[in-house]
Design an enzyme around this catalytic site. Structure first.
Site, PDB file in Angstrom:
ATOM      1  N   GLY A 194       0.769  -1.242   0.000  1.00  0.00           N
ATOM      2  CA  GLY A 194       0.000   0.000   0.000  1.00  0.00           C
ATOM      3  C   GLY A 194       0.794   1.283   0.000  1.00  0.00           C
ATOM      4  O   GLY A 194       0.236   2.352  -0.205  1.00  0.00           O
TER       5      GLY A 194
ATOM      6  N   GLU B 224       4.356  -6.558   1.948  1.00  0.00           N
ATOM      7  CA  GLU B 224       3.833  -7.013   0.643  1.00  0.00           C
ATOM      8  C   GLU B 224       3.758  -5.866  -0.366  1.00  0.00           C
ATOM      9  O   GLU B 224       2.691  -5.574  -0.903  1.00  0.00           O
ATOM     10  CB  GLU B 224       2.426  -7.589   0.825  1.00  0.00           C
ATOM     11  CG  GLU B 224       2.336  -8.775   1.769  1.00  0.00           C
ATOM     12  CD  GLU B 224       0.888  -9.219   1.989  1.00  0.00           C
ATOM     13  OE1 GLU B 224      -0.052  -8.564   1.494  1.00  0.00           O
ATOM     14  OE2 GLU B 224       0.696 -10.235   2.665  1.00  0.00           O
TER      15      GLU B 224
ATOM     16  N   GLY C 227       3.857  -3.777  -3.783  1.00  0.00           N
ATOM     17  CA  GLY C 227       3.725  -4.059  -5.222  1.00  0.00           C
ATOM     18  C   GLY C 227       4.103  -2.808  -5.982  1.00  0.00           C
ATOM     19  O   GLY C 227       5.213  -2.678  -6.514  1.00  0.00           O
ATOM     20  N   ARG C 228       3.182  -1.843  -5.952  1.00  0.00           N
ATOM     21  CA  ARG C 228       3.372  -0.578  -6.684  1.00  0.00           C
ATOM     22  C   ARG C 228       4.732   0.086  -6.387  1.00  0.00           C
ATOM     23  O   ARG C 228       5.393   0.597  -7.284  1.00  0.00           O
ATOM     24  CB  ARG C 228       2.245   0.373  -6.254  1.00  0.00           C
ATOM     25  CG  ARG C 228       2.071   1.598  -7.080  1.00  0.00           C
ATOM     26  CD  ARG C 228       1.018   2.494  -6.447  1.00  0.00           C
ATOM     27  NE  ARG C 228      -0.235   1.842  -6.209  1.00  0.00           N
ATOM     28  CZ  ARG C 228      -1.229   1.767  -7.092  1.00  0.00           C
ATOM     29  NH1 ARG C 228      -1.113   2.341  -8.256  1.00  0.00           N
ATOM     30  NH2 ARG C 228      -2.346   1.143  -6.794  1.00  0.00           N
TER      31      ARG C 228
ATOM     32  N   CYS D 133     -13.653   0.659 -28.505  1.00  0.00           N
ATOM     33  CA  CYS D 133     -15.013   1.194 -28.654  1.00  0.00           C
ATOM     34  C   CYS D 133     -15.677   1.361 -27.291  1.00  0.00           C
ATOM     35  O   CYS D 133     -16.632   0.649 -26.937  1.00  0.00           O
ATOM     36  CB  CYS D 133     -15.836   0.248 -29.520  1.00  0.00           C
ATOM     37  SG  CYS D 133     -15.087   0.012 -31.116  1.00  0.00           S
ATOM     38  N   GLU D 134     -15.127   2.221 -26.483  1.00  0.00           N
ATOM     39  CA  GLU D 134     -15.671   2.556 -25.161  1.00  0.00           C
ATOM     40  C   GLU D 134     -15.320   4.011 -24.883  1.00  0.00           C
ATOM     41  O   GLU D 134     -14.156   4.398 -25.084  1.00  0.00           O
ATOM     42  CB  GLU D 134     -15.019   1.726 -24.038  1.00  0.00           C
ATOM     43  CG  GLU D 134     -15.272   0.255 -24.055  1.00  0.00           C
ATOM     44  CD  GLU D 134     -16.670  -0.143 -23.601  1.00  0.00           C
ATOM     45  OE1 GLU D 134     -17.387   0.692 -23.013  1.00  0.00           O
ATOM     46  OE2 GLU D 134     -17.031  -1.294 -23.863  1.00  0.00           O
TER      47      GLU D 134
ATOM     48  N   TYR E  19       0.272  -2.877 -11.979  1.00  0.00           N
ATOM     49  CA  TYR E  19      -1.150  -2.887 -12.364  1.00  0.00           C
ATOM     50  C   TYR E  19      -1.343  -2.376 -13.802  1.00  0.00           C
ATOM     51  O   TYR E  19      -2.362  -1.775 -14.119  1.00  0.00           O
ATOM     52  CB  TYR E  19      -1.995  -2.065 -11.371  1.00  0.00           C
ATOM     53  CG  TYR E  19      -1.753  -2.503  -9.940  1.00  0.00           C
ATOM     54  CD1 TYR E  19      -2.315  -3.682  -9.459  1.00  0.00           C
ATOM     55  CD2 TYR E  19      -0.926  -1.767  -9.086  1.00  0.00           C
ATOM     56  CE1 TYR E  19      -2.064  -4.111  -8.168  1.00  0.00           C
ATOM     57  CE2 TYR E  19      -0.666  -2.198  -7.796  1.00  0.00           C
ATOM     58  CZ  TYR E  19      -1.241  -3.369  -7.343  1.00  0.00           C
ATOM     59  OH  TYR E  19      -0.984  -3.802  -6.062  1.00  0.00           O
TER      60      TYR E  19
HETATM   61  C1  LIG Z   1      -3.259  -8.298   0.202  1.00  0.00           C
HETATM   62  C2  LIG Z   1      -2.477  -7.336  -0.623  1.00  0.00           C
HETATM   63  N1  LIG Z   1      -1.160  -7.192  -0.366  1.00  0.00           N
HETATM   64  C3  LIG Z   1      -0.402  -6.346  -1.090  1.00  0.00           C
HETATM   65  C4  LIG Z   1      -0.927  -5.584  -2.118  1.00  0.00           C
HETATM   66  C5  LIG Z   1      -0.027  -4.663  -2.875  1.00  0.00           C
HETATM   67  O1  LIG Z   1      -0.388  -3.346  -2.736  1.00  0.00           O
HETATM   68  P1  LIG Z   1       0.498  -2.180  -3.322  1.00  0.00           P
HETATM   69  O2  LIG Z   1       0.748  -2.483  -4.751  1.00  0.00           O
HETATM   70  O3  LIG Z   1      -0.298  -0.959  -3.133  1.00  0.00           O
HETATM   71  O4  LIG Z   1       1.766  -2.157  -2.526  1.00  0.00           O
HETATM   72  C6  LIG Z   1      -2.292  -5.698  -2.410  1.00  0.00           C
HETATM   73  C7  LIG Z   1      -2.885  -4.869  -3.463  1.00  0.00           C
HETATM   74  O5  LIG Z   1      -4.033  -4.571  -3.540  1.00  0.00           O
HETATM   75  C8  LIG Z   1      -3.086  -6.597  -1.643  1.00  0.00           C
HETATM   76  O6  LIG Z   1      -4.393  -6.749  -1.891  1.00  0.00           O
END
Ligand SMILES: Cc1ncc(COP(=O)(O)O)c(C=O)c1O
Length: 410
Positions: A239, A270, A272-273, A340-341, A369
């Site tokens: 997050g 965890e 990601g972004r 087409c949206e 994403y």
């Molecule tokens: C359970 C969980 N962990 C980690 C993430 C990764 O989040 P972020 O990409 O914002 O760090 C997500 C993304 O929605 C998630 O649902």
């Protein structure tokens, strides 16, 4: 530092001209910087070195195998939400003891697969799921580590479609229900409930929502630990926004140890972004300039099927021209795709550089994403993905062929 910059008015990504790449690769395509990915991971990782922790990269943000192999070589684990994400993580060399299986609706096959393959921790989001996992673990003769994903009921001040930590959202188990589960822990003889997990949303720029969730978790853990000492891992989810944050990683670290200390717990992160977003760009060609009464549409060859965040979340991604052009056209402009949206648009602005049909544009910060959310909508192929490693350009996913596209249809 960003690897995307203008030099002599020419846009370069890791020292290669975008126009040069686009001459030999069919647009649209994703392009990643190995350097950025590596730096992003290391910069985050380096903050936590004196803790016991795992950084489980969230595959839902990007699950390209080459990128995962790079992260695996840096020591990353994986946060997965499906059997195939689990398999991709393993394929990329991430060991099962570094894999956390999250997700609100895991089916029986996925649970069985994860347990049989020694998944480090399954994060559970309902009592019904807990019972199911217990039964499957029993059938397999195993004891499975479990994290209870709590819902700390916190507003994370991000887009409503990417908030996950308030009780209105479908995610997690309330604090009271979590306490009930611990009171019934003897019913789950094939589970070892070792962790409290939470993930309150994505793209969070302020420390306060994290503070609130740590507070809730700490309070809960203190209660649970009066009776159960098995609880030793705190999974703080992802997050953290990669940009425009009002806090540093050190602030985050300090907050974490203020609540949980350095030595008492193992931590799981965890992200990601944070790791992948600015490591990726989407390169697209201008198909047509279309000027209507008082408005201009720049129609590019990338569509919402290639990158759906603007259509799905109103996400705003800066768009750059491959040649710096100071002669802006001062007219309301929308940069749109060919789908087409009406929602197939990337940006709306009062002015944009004068750009010719056939020129290239770059959509920034799409390493997370972006590709993972792409689809075949309008019968368009999955596009090519490239990796730049210093002077070298490597194809890390081929463009989907028509044969591949139709081969499973009868
Ligand atoms: C359970 C969980 N962990 C980690 C993430 C990764 O989040 P972020 O990409 O914002 O760090 C997500 C993304 O929605 C998630 O649902």
């Amino acid at each position: 530092m960003s690897q995307l910059k203008y030099e002599n008015n020419i846009l370069r990504f890791e020292n290669i001209d975008i126009d040069e790449i686009a001459k030999t690769h069919q647009t649209p395509f994703y392009c990643y910087s190995k350097n950025m990915l590596t730096n992003n991971f290391n910069n985050f990782n380096n903050v936590f070195l004196d803790l016991n922790y795992k950084i489980c990269f969230s595959l839902k943000s990007n699950s390209n195998l080459t990128l995962l192999r790079i992260l695996a070589s840096l020591g990353a684990g994986a946060d997965v939400v499906s059997e195939w994400e689990f398999k991709k993580a393993i394929e990329a060399g991430i060991p099962a003891e570094k894999i956390v299986f999250s997700g609100i609706g895991k089916n029986e096959n996925e649970i069985r697969y994860a347990i049989a393959n020694n998944c480090f921790q399954i994060n559970v989001e309902s009592l019904a799921e807990l019972k199911k996992i217990n039964q499957i673990a029993k059938d397999l003769g195993k004891v499975q580590n479990i994290g209870i994903r709590i819902n700390p009921d916190v507003q994370s001040d991000t887009h409503e479609k990417i908030t996950t930590g308030s009780l209105e959202n479908k995610f997690g188990i309330s604090v009271n229900e979590t306490l009930d589960i611990f009171n019934r822990i003897n019913e789950f003889s094939s589970l070892s409930i070792t962790s409290i997990a939470f993930h309150i949303g994505s793209n969070i720029k302020d420390l306060n929502p994290f503070k609130h969730s740590f507070e809730v978790a700490k309070h809960l853990i203190d209660k649970i630990q009066l009776n159960y000492e098995t609880l030793k891992t705190i999974d703080v989810g992802g997050g953290i926004s990669p940009e425009d944050r009002n806090f540093t990683f050190e602030d985050y670290y300090n907050l974490l140890i203020t609540y949980f200390g350095k030595d008492k717990f193992n931590f799981i992160f965890e992200p990601g972004r944070l790791i992948a977003a600015d490591a990726g760009i989407l390169v697209s060609k201008v198909l047509y300039n279309k000027i209507t009464e008082g408005k201009k549409f720049i129609i590019i060859d990338a569509g919402m099927n290639d990158m759906m965040r603007p259509a799905l979340y109103d996400a705003e991604h800066e768009i750059l021209t491959s040649k710096l052009n100071n002669s802006d056209h001062n007219i309301e402009t929308e940069i749109v795709g060919p789908i087409c949206e009406t929602s197939d648009k990337f940006i709306k602005t009062d002015k944009f550089a004068n750009i010719e049909d056939g020129d290239y544009v770059v959509i920034k910060n799409v390493g997370a994403y972006g590709s993972t959310m792409s689809s075949n909508y309008n019968a368009r192929p999955f596009i090519e993905e490239l990796l730049i490693d210093k002077e070298e350009i490597q194809i890390i996913r081929k463009k989907q062929s028509f044969g591949d596209f139709i081969k499973n249809e009868l």
